[in-house]
Design a protein around this motif. Sequence first.
Motif, PDB file in Angstrom:
ATOM      1  N   ASP A   1      20.653 -15.977  34.248  1.00  0.00           N
ATOM      2  CA  ASP A   1      19.773 -15.913  35.438  1.00  0.00           C
ATOM      3  C   ASP A   1      18.324 -15.794  34.940  1.00  0.00           C
ATOM      4  O   ASP A   1      17.521 -15.592  35.796  1.00  0.00           O
ATOM      5  CB  ASP A   1      20.164 -14.912  36.276  1.00  0.00           C
ATOM      6  CG  ASP A   1      20.261 -13.375  35.605  1.00  0.00           C
ATOM      7  OD1 ASP A   1      20.168 -13.439  34.315  1.00  0.00           O
ATOM      8  OD2 ASP A   1      20.508 -12.435  36.443  1.00  0.00           O
TER       9      ASP A   1
ATOM     10  N   ASP B   1      12.518 -23.556  31.884  1.00  0.00           N
ATOM     11  CA  ASP B   1      11.773 -23.477  33.461  1.00  0.00           C
ATOM     12  C   ASP B   1      10.349 -23.993  33.234  1.00  0.00           C
ATOM     13  O   ASP B   1       9.587 -24.466  34.181  1.00  0.00           O
ATOM     14  CB  ASP B   1      12.035 -22.053  34.021  1.00  0.00           C
ATOM     15  CG  ASP B   1      13.632 -21.666  34.295  1.00  0.00           C
ATOM     16  OD1 ASP B   1      13.942 -22.492  35.131  1.00  0.00           O
ATOM     17  OD2 ASP B   1      13.925 -20.938  33.313  1.00  0.00           O
ATOM     18  N   ALA B   2       9.655 -23.448  32.164  1.00  0.00           N
ATOM     19  CA  ALA B   2       8.260 -23.441  32.394  1.00  0.00           C
ATOM     20  C   ALA B   2       7.505 -23.625  30.683  1.00  0.00           C
ATOM     21  O   ALA B   2       8.021 -23.144  29.894  1.00  0.00           O
ATOM     22  CB  ALA B   2       7.424 -22.325  32.730  1.00  0.00           C
TER      23      ALA B   2
ATOM     24  N   ASP C   1      13.350 -10.331  33.746  1.00  0.00           N
ATOM     25  CA  ASP C   1      13.897 -11.388  34.158  1.00  0.00           C
ATOM     26  C   ASP C   1      13.070 -12.806  33.904  1.00  0.00           C
ATOM     27  O   ASP C   1      13.344 -13.741  34.232  1.00  0.00           O
ATOM     28  CB  ASP C   1      14.032 -11.575  35.827  1.00  0.00           C
ATOM     29  CG  ASP C   1      12.826 -11.048  36.468  1.00  0.00           C
ATOM     30  OD1 ASP C   1      12.960 -10.214  37.822  1.00  0.00           O
ATOM     31  OD2 ASP C   1      11.701 -10.987  36.044  1.00  0.00           O
ATOM     32  N   ILE C   2      12.085 -12.733  33.018  1.00  0.00           N
ATOM     33  CA  ILE C   2      11.293 -13.510  32.240  1.00  0.00           C
ATOM     34  C   ILE C   2      11.315 -13.635  30.892  1.00  0.00           C
ATOM     35  O   ILE C   2      10.680 -12.571  30.264  1.00  0.00           O
ATOM     36  CB  ILE C   2       9.732 -13.746  32.996  1.00  0.00           C
ATOM     37  CG1 ILE C   2      10.045 -13.663  34.714  1.00  0.00           C
ATOM     38  CG2 ILE C   2       9.409 -15.326  32.608  1.00  0.00           C
ATOM     39  CD1 ILE C   2       8.416 -13.707  35.087  1.00  0.00           C
TER      40      ILE C   2
ATOM     41  N   VAL D   1      14.475 -16.530  33.781  1.00  0.00           N
ATOM     42  CA  VAL D   1      13.663 -17.658  33.839  1.00  0.00           C
ATOM     43  C   VAL D   1      13.014 -17.657  32.295  1.00  0.00           C
ATOM     44  O   VAL D   1      12.587 -16.723  31.783  1.00  0.00           O
ATOM     45  CB  VAL D   1      12.448 -17.270  34.864  1.00  0.00           C
ATOM     46  CG1 VAL D   1      11.336 -18.157  34.578  1.00  0.00           C
ATOM     47  CG2 VAL D   1      12.909 -17.065  36.284  1.00  0.00           C
TER      48      VAL D   1
ATOM     49  N   ASP E   1      12.082 -27.186  41.179  1.00  0.00           N
ATOM     50  CA  ASP E   1      13.412 -28.175  41.325  1.00  0.00           C
ATOM     51  C   ASP E   1      13.001 -29.415  40.619  1.00  0.00           C
ATOM     52  O   ASP E   1      12.097 -29.876  40.738  1.00  0.00           O
ATOM     53  CB  ASP E   1      13.617 -28.682  42.677  1.00  0.00           C
ATOM     54  CG  ASP E   1      14.361 -27.195  43.613  1.00  0.00           C
ATOM     55  OD1 ASP E   1      14.886 -26.317  42.815  1.00  0.00           O
ATOM     56  OD2 ASP E   1      14.261 -27.352  44.700  1.00  0.00           O
TER      57      ASP E   1
ATOM     58  N   ASP F   1      17.014 -27.056  29.678  1.00  0.00           N
ATOM     59  CA  ASP F   1      17.128 -26.040  30.802  1.00  0.00           C
ATOM     60  C   ASP F   1      15.931 -25.073  30.817  1.00  0.00           C
ATOM     61  O   ASP F   1      16.274 -23.863  31.051  1.00  0.00           O
ATOM     62  CB  ASP F   1      18.423 -25.564  30.984  1.00  0.00           C
ATOM     63  CG  ASP F   1      19.461 -26.587  31.323  1.00  0.00           C
ATOM     64  OD1 ASP F   1      19.021 -27.529  32.124  1.00  0.00           O
ATOM     65  OD2 ASP F   1      20.620 -26.622  30.824  1.00  0.00           O
TER      66      ASP F   1
ATOM     67  N   LEU G   1       7.437 -20.218  38.801  1.00  0.00           N
ATOM     68  CA  LEU G   1       7.915 -21.170  37.631  1.00  0.00           C
ATOM     69  C   LEU G   1       9.146 -21.447  37.955  1.00  0.00           C
ATOM     70  O   LEU G   1       9.923 -22.307  37.116  1.00  0.00           O
ATOM     71  CB  LEU G   1       8.019 -20.014  36.473  1.00  0.00           C
ATOM     72  CG  LEU G   1       6.780 -19.220  35.988  1.00  0.00           C
ATOM     73  CD1 LEU G   1       7.139 -18.397  34.862  1.00  0.00           C
ATOM     74  CD2 LEU G   1       5.542 -20.247  35.815  1.00  0.00           C
ATOM     75  N   GLN G   2       9.809 -21.367  38.989  1.00  0.00           N
ATOM     76  CA  GLN G   2      11.135 -21.863  39.483  1.00  0.00           C
ATOM     77  C   GLN G   2      10.726 -23.137  40.322  1.00  0.00           C
ATOM     78  O   GLN G   2      11.012 -22.921  41.355  1.00  0.00           O
ATOM     79  CB  GLN G   2      12.117 -20.821  40.160  1.00  0.00           C
ATOM     80  CG  GLN G   2      12.303 -19.616  39.183  1.00  0.00           C
ATOM     81  CD  GLN G   2      13.071 -18.471  39.672  1.00  0.00           C
ATOM     82  OE1 GLN G   2      12.414 -17.749  40.718  1.00  0.00           O
ATOM     83  NE2 GLN G   2      14.202 -18.221  39.336  1.00  0.00           N
TER      84      GLN G   2
ATOM     85  N   LYS H   1       7.109 -15.087  38.825  1.00  0.00           N
ATOM     86  CA  LYS H   1       8.276 -15.594  38.463  1.00  0.00           C
ATOM     87  C   LYS H   1       8.697 -16.744  39.375  1.00  0.00           C
ATOM     88  O   LYS H   1       9.241 -17.906  39.079  1.00  0.00           O
ATOM     89  CB  LYS H   1       9.339 -14.653  38.736  1.00  0.00           C
ATOM     90  CG  LYS H   1      10.857 -15.221  38.629  1.00  0.00           C
ATOM     91  CD  LYS H   1      11.641 -13.975  38.777  1.00  0.00           C
ATOM     92  CE  LYS H   1      13.161 -14.420  38.651  1.00  0.00           C
ATOM     93  NZ  LYS H   1      14.333 -13.536  39.060  1.00  0.00           N
ATOM     94  N   GLY H   2       8.515 -16.832  40.814  1.00  0.00           N
ATOM     95  CA  GLY H   2       8.865 -17.707  41.667  1.00  0.00           C
ATOM     96  C   GLY H   2       8.092 -19.186  41.470  1.00  0.00           C
ATOM     97  O   GLY H   2       8.607 -19.938  41.720  1.00  0.00           O
TER      98      GLY H   2
END
Length: 269
Positions: free
Chosen positions: A212, A236-237, A183-184, A214, A48, A234, A45-46, A42-43
Amino acid sequence: MANILDEIVEQTVADLKKRKRKVTYNDLGNMDLFEKPSKNFKGALQLDNDVAIIAEIKKASPSKGLIRPDFYPKQIARQYQDGGAAAISVLTDAPAFKGSLEYLEIASKEVDIPLLRKDFIVDPYQVKEAKAYGADAVLLIATITDGHQLQELLHAAKEFELQALVECYSEDDTEYINFDHMDILGVNNRDLRTFGVDLHRGVELLQNAPEDMVLVSESGLSNAEDLQFLFDNDIDAALIGEYFMRQDNPGQAVAELKSEFKNLITQET
């Protein structure tokens, strides 16, 4: 009449019975990679001001047949990491995609970025199996599970310290998903029942998810404009397989796509 997705799941269930006889549920916990600490999928894929790329190791597909004859998963995994992929998806389904759990194991020993096991997972055994072969996350397809079954698989992922990418095809899939336990969220732009691709439909579904979450767009992506469309909405991936697999150097293709995308969003600003 059964569609291709139904046939794949039916074959998966039959193959699973055979695998369980060869390697028991308890045996999986004794495999070398089972104790390997899981990486943060998950991290990864986040990012900036970017769209993370999940690059896929994929030899074939039911609709396109053999995609990459010169298929060397160790080399491809290394090229993907060197090219700047945020994570790698490894197709392990054998009958329809000519995948293998061994490809997952090979990639796990070769790279340092997170690995997603992509398969038709219907049983907690497969989740533990993913952990035993080096995965950091698993793909769970909502449309081939009911609400209880999906919760059971999410629980198994948590038990084995794996993250889960829950994939949807339509609004019907989201009706029984408990977003509090995940959460994904991904949407496959290719409908495995018809193999039609609709990038806009996928993004529309993703935009209905909780803030929230992903978000991952999967399938049918091949150029910087596609990534820009995701970025502007918006997302993320992006999970990209066939396009990279058809290039001479898949990792170089990742790097070039990332560069082209960066140029596009720089022009915007």
